[in-house]
Design a protein around this motif. Structure first.
Motif, mmCIF file in Angstrom:
data_model
loop_
_atom_site.group_PDB
_atom_site.id
_atom_site.type_symbol
_atom_site.label_atom_id
_atom_site.label_comp_id
_atom_site.label_asym_id
_atom_site.label_seq_id
_atom_site.Cartn_x
_atom_site.Cartn_y
_atom_site.Cartn_z
ATOM 1 N N GLY A 196 0.926 9.274 -5.911
ATOM 2 C CA GLY A 196 1.312 10.667 -5.688
ATOM 3 C C GLY A 196 2.268 11.179 -6.745
ATOM 4 N N THR A 197 3.246 10.337 -7.127
ATOM 5 C CA THR A 197 4.199 10.738 -8.166
ATOM 6 C C THR A 197 3.504 10.925 -9.502
ATOM 7 N N ILE B 162 9.812 17.727 -3.484
ATOM 8 C CA ILE B 162 8.526 17.075 -3.732
ATOM 9 C C ILE B 162 8.699 15.883 -4.666
ATOM 10 N N GLY B 163 9.496 16.098 -5.706
ATOM 11 C CA GLY B 163 9.741 15.022 -6.656
ATOM 12 C C GLY B 163 10.585 13.902 -6.088
ATOM 13 N N GLY B 164 11.190 14.147 -4.915
ATOM 14 C CA GLY B 164 11.971 13.098 -4.267
ATOM 15 C C GLY B 164 11.202 12.360 -3.189
ATOM 16 N N ILE B 165 10.320 13.063 -2.465
ATOM 17 C CA ILE B 165 9.607 12.443 -1.352
ATOM 18 C C ILE B 165 8.668 11.346 -1.834
ATOM 19 N N LEU B 166 7.876 11.635 -2.868
ATOM 20 C CA LEU B 166 6.858 10.667 -3.289
ATOM 21 C C LEU B 166 7.465 9.392 -3.888
ATOM 22 N N PRO B 167 8.439 9.473 -4.799
ATOM 23 C CA PRO B 167 9.080 8.221 -5.233
ATOM 24 C C PRO B 167 9.812 7.508 -4.092
ATOM 25 N N ARG C 176 0.821 -1.210 0.000
ATOM 26 C CA ARG C 176 0.000 0.000 0.000
ATOM 27 C C ARG C 176 0.854 1.260 0.000
ATOM 28 N N VAL C 177 1.942 1.246 0.744
ATOM 29 C CA VAL C 177 2.826 2.417 0.764
ATOM 30 C C VAL C 177 3.463 2.629 -0.609
ATOM 31 N N VAL C 178 3.903 1.541 -1.243
ATOM 32 C CA VAL C 178 4.445 1.656 -2.600
ATOM 33 C C VAL C 178 3.392 2.232 -3.540
ATOM 34 N N ALA C 179 2.158 1.777 -3.410
ATOM 35 C CA ALA C 179 1.080 2.251 -4.279
ATOM 36 C C ALA C 179 0.792 3.737 -4.049
ATOM 37 N N TRP C 180 0.749 4.157 -2.795
ATOM 38 C CA TRP C 180 0.500 5.580 -2.511
ATOM 39 C C TRP C 180 1.620 6.459 -3.073
ATOM 40 N N GLY C 181 2.859 6.006 -2.943
ATOM 41 C CA GLY C 181 3.969 6.762 -3.515
ATOM 42 C C GLY C 181 3.878 6.868 -5.020
ATOM 43 N N VAL D 119 6.363 12.688 -18.985
ATOM 44 C CA VAL D 119 5.831 11.475 -19.619
ATOM 45 C C VAL D 119 6.558 10.241 -19.083
ATOM 46 N N VAL D 120 7.870 10.316 -19.029
ATOM 47 C CA VAL D 120 8.656 9.181 -18.551
ATOM 48 C C VAL D 120 8.344 8.899 -17.084
ATOM 49 N N LEU D 121 8.292 9.944 -16.257
ATOM 50 C CA LEU D 121 8.005 9.755 -14.841
ATOM 51 C C LEU D 121 6.597 9.190 -14.633
ATOM 52 N N ALA D 122 5.643 9.647 -15.446
ATOM 53 C CA ALA D 122 4.270 9.141 -15.333
ATOM 54 C C ALA D 122 4.192 7.666 -15.702
ATOM 55 N N ILE D 123 4.922 7.248 -16.723
ATOM 56 C CA ILE D 123 4.908 5.837 -17.117
ATOM 57 C C ILE D 123 5.513 4.972 -16.014
ATOM 58 N N LEU D 124 6.646 5.397 -15.462
ATOM 59 C CA LEU D 124 7.251 4.659 -14.353
ATOM 60 C C LEU D 124 6.270 4.542 -13.188
ATOM 61 N N SER D 125 5.589 5.645 -12.878
ATOM 62 C CA SER D 125 4.642 5.664 -11.761
ATOM 63 C C SER D 125 3.475 4.723 -12.017
ATOM 64 N N ALA D 126 2.950 4.737 -13.241
ATOM 65 C CA ALA D 126 1.795 3.897 -13.563
ATOM 66 C C ALA D 126 2.142 2.416 -13.473
#
Length: 438
Positions: free
Chosen positions: A323-324, A349-354, A315-320, A412-419
């Motif tokens: 958020g990212t 901000i871009g560091g906390i969520l990942p 769940r923590v991985v999913a929330w991160g 775009v790249v960060l969004a794909i990694l996050s998804a």
């Protein structure tokens, strides 16, 4: 798999059991020193490796060769994961980690005594490539073993928290290597740094190796692995067993790791170059901003680990990841307004969520696999994700070139990694954690 009635061996002798907390922190220190060895090469490669070892190739060719030696270590990393994963599941977690840190320390230290092209022709370059291969193989077996050393000494209640502690090794190693780089460039003139000063950071690996070996030698083998041995549950070839028994879990683990590793490549490698070349920031400003972000991780990683103990690692991985995904495009839009406070805020901000996904990753992956091939599974899945992430800067550059470096292309790249990580974490949360037999 057949059930055996062999009695489990005692985990440790009375009075000699190392507390889980001490083991976790000792594991983190060892991982930090190994990360330092690996990162210090990346800092010095762009400035010294090309001219010193590949000078006949010219300015462009030598730079390309220098960066290729960085990529080489990532390419061989999955091979190291398979080798040391096998050792970890057959010989033990502690013994394998002594090998990984020993190989990394010796290889890094020997880089500091290599002859340059001016001194011995291409001999130095050939030896450098061999030592980089050794570094990559070693790092392939480090992460999984460090996680297991921490988690398998702890009880199930706080296992997610202790799985987060070795994750501190990456920011600590990054901070130490950046500090050495800054001190060296301030303390020595450029000509002395190029002549002999570049060797000092690599030679530091030898005393650091002694510290790492002492810490890992003082730790007992994990009770979980001792039980695997006592009950006769070791696989002959764990690498093959994990693909036969848990192929879906391997895919989930790789996807769950992509954001935590890939965001580092995007933020600390590509974004620094992008910020200097396209947005007008100074390299010093970007180095300060990323260092602030790394220092903040020293606080947030244990906090996210504690949170994972309460609600579950997946769940923590999913929330991160969620958020990212939500801040990916706003963050890079704000970067267009090139002020230092915005830069620092963006990096934080871009560091906390990942980091949320990174901190809980070890706990998530630990729950996916049975104990008798867990070292192989964690190491191989993580190494594959790291190898994929090694191409993130290259893919982002290609996307930027295709879009005339539109402000949204890194998003775009960060969004794909996050998804990908979000879907993988959701899938992991739907699976029951693997029990530890005995």
């Amino acid at each position: 798999m057949s059930v055996t009635t062999a009695p489990p061996a005692p985990a440790t002798l009375p009075g000699s059991a190392a507390p889980a907390r001490r083991v976790a922190w000792a594991s983190m220190v060892g991982t930090s020193l190994e990360s330092f060895d690996f990162y210090v090469y990346a800092y010095f490669a762009a400035f010294f490796v090309g001219p010193l070892f590949f000078d006949p190739l010219g300015a462009v060719g030598s730079t390309f060769a220098a960066f290729s030696t960085i990529a080489l270590a990532f390419v061989v990393r999955p091979i190291g994961a398979a080798i040391f994963g096998h050792m970890g599941d057959r010989l033990g977690r502690r013994a394998t980690l002594l090998w990984t840190v020993g190989i990394m320390g010796v290889a890094t230290g020997l880089i500091g005594v290599l002859p340059t092209y001016a001194q011995a022709g291409w001999l130095g370059a050939v030896l450098l490539i061999l030592l980089r291969i050794a570094q990559g193989l070693s790092l392939g077996g480090e992460w999984g073993g460090s996680i297991l050393l921490a988690t398998e000494h702890s009880g199930p209640v706080k296992r997610a928290f202790y799985a987060a502690i070795p994750q501190l090794g990456s920011p600590v190693g990054s901070i130490l290597s950046a500090a050495v780089f800054i001190v060296m460039t301030i303390a020595l003139p450029a000509d002395q740094l190029a002549a002999w000063g570049w060797r000092i950071p690599f030679l530091l690996a030898f005393p650091l190796l002694l510290v790492s070996l002492y810490l890992r030698w003082s730790i007992d083998e994990t009770p979980v692995f001792e039980n695997v041995v006592a009950t006769g549950r070791r696989d002959r070839i764990p690498f093959l067993t994990m693909f036969r028994v848990r192929p879906v879990a391997i895919l989930i683990a790789i996807g769950a790791a992509l954001l935590g590793i890939g965001s580092y490549s995007l933020m600390n490698t590509y974004t620094i170059n992008y910020g200097v070349e396209r947005l007008g920031f100074s390299f010093q400003d970007l180095l300060v901003a990323t260092t602030i972000g790394a220092l903040l991780q020293l606080v947030t990683i244990p906090l996210f680990g504690a949170w994972a103990s309460r609600i579950g690692s997946a769940r923590v991985v999913a929330w991160g990841a969620l958020g990212t995904l939500l801040i990916a495009f706003p963050m890079y839009w704000l970067l267009q307004f090139a002020t230092f406070p915005i830069l620092v805020a963006t990096m934080i901000i871009g560091g906390i969520l990942p980091t949320m996904s990174w901190a809980a990753l070890g706990g998530l992956m630990n729950d996916l696999f049975p104990d008798h091939f867990r070292y192989s599974a964690l190491s191989v899945a993580y190494a594959i994700a790291a190898t994929i992430s090694g191409f993130v800067p290259l893919v982002t550059v290609a996307l930027g070139d295709a879009t005339d470096f539109a402000w949204w292309h890194p998003g775009v790249v960060l969004a794909i990694l996050s998804a990908v990580t979000l879907v993988s974490a959701w899938a992991a949360s739907r699976r029951r954690p693997e029990p530890e037999e005995g």
